[in-house]
Design a protein around this motif. Structure first.
Motif, PDB file in Angstrom:
ATOM      1  N   VAL A 190     -33.950 -26.712  27.216  1.00 13.74           N
ATOM      2  CA  VAL A 190     -34.374 -28.062  27.433  1.00 13.74           C
ATOM      3  C   VAL A 190     -34.060 -29.133  28.144  1.00 13.74           C
ATOM      4  O   VAL A 190     -32.752 -29.027  28.651  1.00 13.74           O
ATOM      5  CB  VAL A 190     -34.304 -28.302  26.226  1.00 13.74           C
ATOM      6  N   ASP A 193     -34.281 -35.968  30.580  1.00 16.05           N
ATOM      7  CA  ASP A 193     -35.215 -36.938  31.532  1.00 16.05           C
ATOM      8  C   ASP A 193     -33.816 -37.334  32.691  1.00 16.05           C
ATOM      9  O   ASP A 193     -32.779 -37.120  32.778  1.00 16.05           O
ATOM     10  CB  ASP A 193     -34.838 -38.242  31.107  1.00 16.05           C
ATOM     11  N   SER A 270     -30.359 -37.383  26.716  1.00 20.07           N
ATOM     12  CA  SER A 270     -32.277 -37.154  26.827  1.00 20.07           C
ATOM     13  C   SER A 270     -32.338 -35.679  26.244  1.00 20.07           C
ATOM     14  O   SER A 270     -33.285 -35.007  25.034  1.00 20.07           O
ATOM     15  CB  SER A 270     -32.605 -37.739  26.765  1.00 20.07           C
ATOM     16  N   LYS A 274     -34.276 -34.422  22.244  1.00 21.63           N
ATOM     17  CA  LYS A 274     -35.383 -33.484  22.457  1.00 21.63           C
ATOM     18  C   LYS A 274     -35.546 -32.031  21.896  1.00 21.63           C
ATOM     19  O   LYS A 274     -35.506 -31.909  21.404  1.00 21.63           O
ATOM     20  CB  LYS A 274     -35.951 -32.925  23.982  1.00 21.63           C
TER      21      LYS A 274
END
Length: 277
Positions: A190, A193, A270, A274
């Motif tokens: 993953v 950002d 972030s 996610k």
């Protein structure tokens, strides 16, 4: 009349001769790309005939985009090649020509997107890995399903390099436990950002397996100047290890690297959001 006839014959003879530099050869492999499948040695990573071909997304780098194409058969990577490599200048092309064949081979060997960056070609390697991962995602091949080296462990551009700007590697983070998690559940990568800082962007990618963080790496770090790169090179491995140890983004900033640490933590959070962690 004899002179004219002689001249005409000479011209006709010259035209029948093979002119140097006019032969059209088969398309050669691009800088850094694998050689054509027909002439590639075994294990070169070149894309063989047959199988499903999947084109990854373009991954932009400071020196130009990288785009990877995979060939898969029965769920396995049987070939990999870069259809686009950085080529903004001669040095970028030289770096890609050396690095990409190694990355092609690594992708086939690892059977996933978790491969080492090539020393001296950090930007090219990171772009390759991002495009490779997108191709795997499109193919539903899932990163991390096989044994492979953790990404971002290359040493980056050596000090006193040739000015290409390839940055020192800072993504050698802890993947402790990543191999232990292989085969015990779905593993996913993953990407967090991008977190802007005063000295440049930070972006973190985590590997998650069985609801746990099994690996963390920074795919972008501040590189606006030599001092920023030095600070990041020292701080990021510590932050990577801390993220895996803490299993969260609640980690301490590294002394002397406040901006880098804060950017890392924001991007890490972030990525965890996610991943649903």
């Amino acid at each position: 009349m004899i002179a004219v006839a002689g001249t005409t014959s000479a011209v006709a003879l010259l035209l029948t001769l093979k002119q140097p530099g006019t032969t059209v050869a088969g398309a050669s492999s691009q800088a850094g790309g694998a050689p054509p499948a027909a002439s590639a040695p075994a294990g070169s990573g070149a894309v063989p005939a047959g199988g499903e071909t999947v084109l990854g997304d373009e991954a932009d780098t400071q020196f130009g985009p990288v785009q990877v194409e995979l060939t898969l058969s029965d769920g396995r990577i049987t070939g990999a090649r870069a259809v686009k490599v950085p080529s903004t200048d001669a040095n970028s092309r030289k770096i890609a020509a050396d690095a990409v064949p190694k990355l092609n081979q690594a992708a086939v060997a690892a059977q996933n997107g978790r491969i080492d960056t090539v020393s001296g070609a950090t930007y090219t390697s990171e772009g390759y890995i991002r495009s490779l991962q997108s191709a795997l995602d499109k193919a539903g091949a899932g990163a991390g399903t096989g044994q492979g080296a953790a990404p971002g462990t290359g040493s980056g551009e050596a000090p006193g390099g040739n000015g290409s700007g390839e940055k020192p590697d800072t993504g050698s983070g802890s993947d402790a436990g990543a191999d232990a998690g292989q085969g015990t559940g779905a593993t996913e990568s993953v990407l967090g950002d991008v977190a802007g800082t005063q000295y440049g962007d930070v972006q973190v990618r985590v590997t998650v397996s069985g609801g746990r963080i099994t690996g963390a790496e920074a795919v972008r770090t501040p590189g606006s100047d030599a001092n920023s790169r030095k600070i990041a090179a020292d701080a990021v491995p510590k932050l990577n290890q801390a993220a895996v140890a803490a299993q969260s983004a609640e980690i301490d900033a590294v002394s002397g690297a406040t901006y880098t640490s804060e950017g890392y933590i924001r991007s890490l959070q972030s990525a965890l959001d996610k991943a649903g962690l």
